[in-house]
Design an enzyme around this catalytic site. Structure first.
Site, PDB file in Angstrom:
ATOM      1  N   SER A 151       0.876  -1.169   0.000  1.00  0.00           N
ATOM      2  CA  SER A 151       0.000   0.000   0.000  1.00  0.00           C
ATOM      3  C   SER A 151       0.912   1.217   0.000  1.00  0.00           C
ATOM      4  CB  SER A 151      -0.894  -0.022   1.245  1.00  0.00           C
ATOM      5  OG  SER A 151      -1.855   0.985   1.155  1.00  0.00           O
ATOM      6  N   GLU A 152       0.787   2.085  -1.017  1.00  0.00           N
ATOM      7  CA  GLU A 152       1.835   3.080  -1.258  1.00  0.00           C
ATOM      8  C   GLU A 152       1.933   4.163  -0.182  1.00  0.00           C
ATOM      9  OE1 GLU A 152      -0.646   2.435  -3.385  1.00  0.00           O
ATOM     10  OE2 GLU A 152      -1.524   4.263  -4.223  1.00  0.00           O
ATOM     11  N   ASN A 153       0.993   4.201   0.745  1.00  0.00           N
ATOM     12  CA  ASN A 153       1.139   5.141   1.854  1.00  0.00           C
ATOM     13  C   ASN A 153       2.149   4.651   2.897  1.00  0.00           C
ATOM     14  OD1 ASN A 153      -0.977   3.192   2.237  1.00  0.00           O
ATOM     15  ND2 ASN A 153      -1.441   4.204   4.169  1.00  0.00           N
ATOM     16  N   SER A 191       8.559   4.127   0.110  1.00  0.00           N
ATOM     17  CA  SER A 191       7.491   3.419  -0.576  1.00  0.00           C
ATOM     18  C   SER A 191       7.590   3.594  -2.088  1.00  0.00           C
ATOM     19  CB  SER A 191       6.140   3.934  -0.078  1.00  0.00           C
ATOM     20  OG  SER A 191       5.100   3.251  -0.723  1.00  0.00           O
TER      21      SER A 191
END
Lengths: 218, 240
Positions: A46-48, A88
């Site tokens: 999850s790119e967060n 990320s």
């Protein structure tokens, strides 16, 4: 019959391989997590800032400090790791994510993708989509093949502002699984009960049909 | 304040020197890990003409969104700006300037800004509206665009825990842009849930060194959840 959202997700899930790190976009791509084939381990990014995203929490597990890129509360799987946003996107841009699945408004025969902006309508932003398409080598775009009015979304040239240029090689629509190469769409599979002619008719860009095209298996 | 002690005792003191037309780098991903009390203090101060660099602009009622009620923000640099009615209307009317920046590029702009690197090449955005007016260069057959880094007059950061020297520990996905923002401020102000004495944090577990931190304050946090998604407690176990 055109595939349902769930069936699109199910077909994409067949492309998962054991040991894949995968980033799933918002919408249909998120559903792919529900169909991971038995005996296969994948880890969701999850790119967060989370690798090893788990299912939604129970009421008791809800943690405001633990969300996914869609800002939904989530949990972590065993072996998860946490990191900042630069780290990320280093994973994403650096090509360390094995498969990215995301939605689009349009794709074209050159592998261009438009997915974030419709001029004249409200612009909310690209979020991480431009980084994802620029960084990943293995991308599957999920989308409907044509608009409700029968206007193709698989074009000779995207009409909307691009999210990325020349970066898409695979598209899974509600009608077909298509590969993009050499400036053409290549029909790999068709949805059960959908004919090559129907797909042809709803594909604006050149569609290469090589021999007998198999139906998707579920 | 003495030596390396960064602790201040009021939010007024935490944002002393914040003036109209300054640039702020603000941590947070949506409302997760956003420096909510520092933002409320900006609202109270009524500072205007601000340029704010942050991934999002809060919601209508919370986070950076509350600075829109009194039109305190002049320009917003963000990757995604949904979930905010005032934002939409002020953007449409032209009162609010918006620079949409891809999320990874935004993170790298902060990281580079804090690390003394003025610009970098990235493939992200090549051939898209983001590339307009930017230098394009080819490396090993692939095209990249030149993106300039950012720094701010102030950086506003939310961390979980700190020692009085400003060494920081973040918690879960509330880390996001926070440590990057912290490096990119001329004055970096951090609010945390807990402050301990130097030596109490394991040096190996510190996510960001106190060298980047100028002011530190302990706050109470609402921690609003934007999308509360839950599953029933009795659902059987299954993989991700």
């Amino acid at each position: 019959m055109a595939l349902s959202r769930e069936q699109i997700a199910q077909r994409v899930a067949q492309e998962l391989k054991d040991g894949y790190y995968v980033n799933l976009g918002i919408g249909i791509p998120t559903l792919v997590a529900n169909y991971v084939p038995e005996g296969i381990e994948v880890m969701l990014q999850s790119e967060n800032g989370l690798l090893g995203m788990g299912r939604f929490p129970t009421e008791e597990e809800v943690d405001a400090d633990l969300i996914n890129a869609g800002k939904q509360t989530v949990t972590m799987t065993a072996g998860a790791s946490l990191f900042d946003s630069a780290e990320s996107f280093a994973m994403i841009r650096g090509g360390h994510v094995d498969l990215t699945v995301l939605g689009a408004f349009e794709v074209d025969v050159e592998g261009n993708i438009a997915s974030y902006m419709i001029p004249g309508k409200l612009i909310k932003g690209m979020g991480g989509a431009m980084d994802l398409v620029a960084g990943a080598d293995n991308i599957i775009v999920t989308m409907t093949h044509a608009s409700k009015h029968g206007v193709s979304k698989l074009l000779n040239k995207c009409t909307l502002p691009l999210t990325g240029k020349g970066c898409i090689k695979k598209v899974l629509t509600d009608l077909a699984f298509i590969e993009i190469k050499d400036g053409k769409f290549h029909l790999l599979e068709r949805a059960p009960g959908v004919s090559v002619e129907e797909i042809q008719q709803l594909t604006e860009g050149e569609l290469v049909v090589n021999g007998e095209i198999p139906e998707m298996q579920f | 304040m003495a030596g390396f002690n960064k602790v201040v005792n009021s939010y007024q003191e935490a944002l002393a020197g914040l003036e109209d037309n300054m640039t702020l780098i603000v941590g947070g991903f949506g409302l997760c890990g956003n420096p909510e009390n520092l933002i409320k203090e900006i609202k109270r101060r009524g500072t205007t003409g601000l340029t704010v660099v942050s991934n999002n602009c809060g919601t209508t009622e919370h986070g950076l969104g509350i600075l829109l009620f009194d039109k305190q923000i002049k320009k917003m640099v963000a990757s995604y700006v949904g979930e905010n009615d005032n934002f939409e209307s002020q953007m449409m009317s032209g009162e609010l300037e918006v620079e949409l920046t891809p999320q990874g590029t935004l993170a790298e702009k902060m990281r580079a800004g804090g690390a003394g690197i003025p610009a970098f090449y990235t493939a992200t955005g090549y051939g898209t509206p983001v590339a307009e007016g930017k230098e394009v260069r080819e490396f090993n057959g692939k095209k990249y665009i030149l993106e300039e880094s950012v720094t701010g007059d102030f950086a506003l950061v939310k961390a979980y825990k700190a020692d009085t020297y400003g060494n920081l520990v973040f918690r879960k996905t509330a880390r996001n842009f926070n440590p990057l923002a912290a490096t990119a401020g001329k004055i970096t102000v951090v609010e945390v849930e807990e402050i301990v004495e130097p030596g109490e944090l394991d040096p190996d577990e510190i996510h960001l060194s106190g060298i980047y931190v100028d002011r530190l304050i302990k706050g109470d946090f609402e921690k609003i959840i934007e999308q509360r998604t839950v599953r029933p407690s009795n659902q059987s176990e299954q993989g991700a």
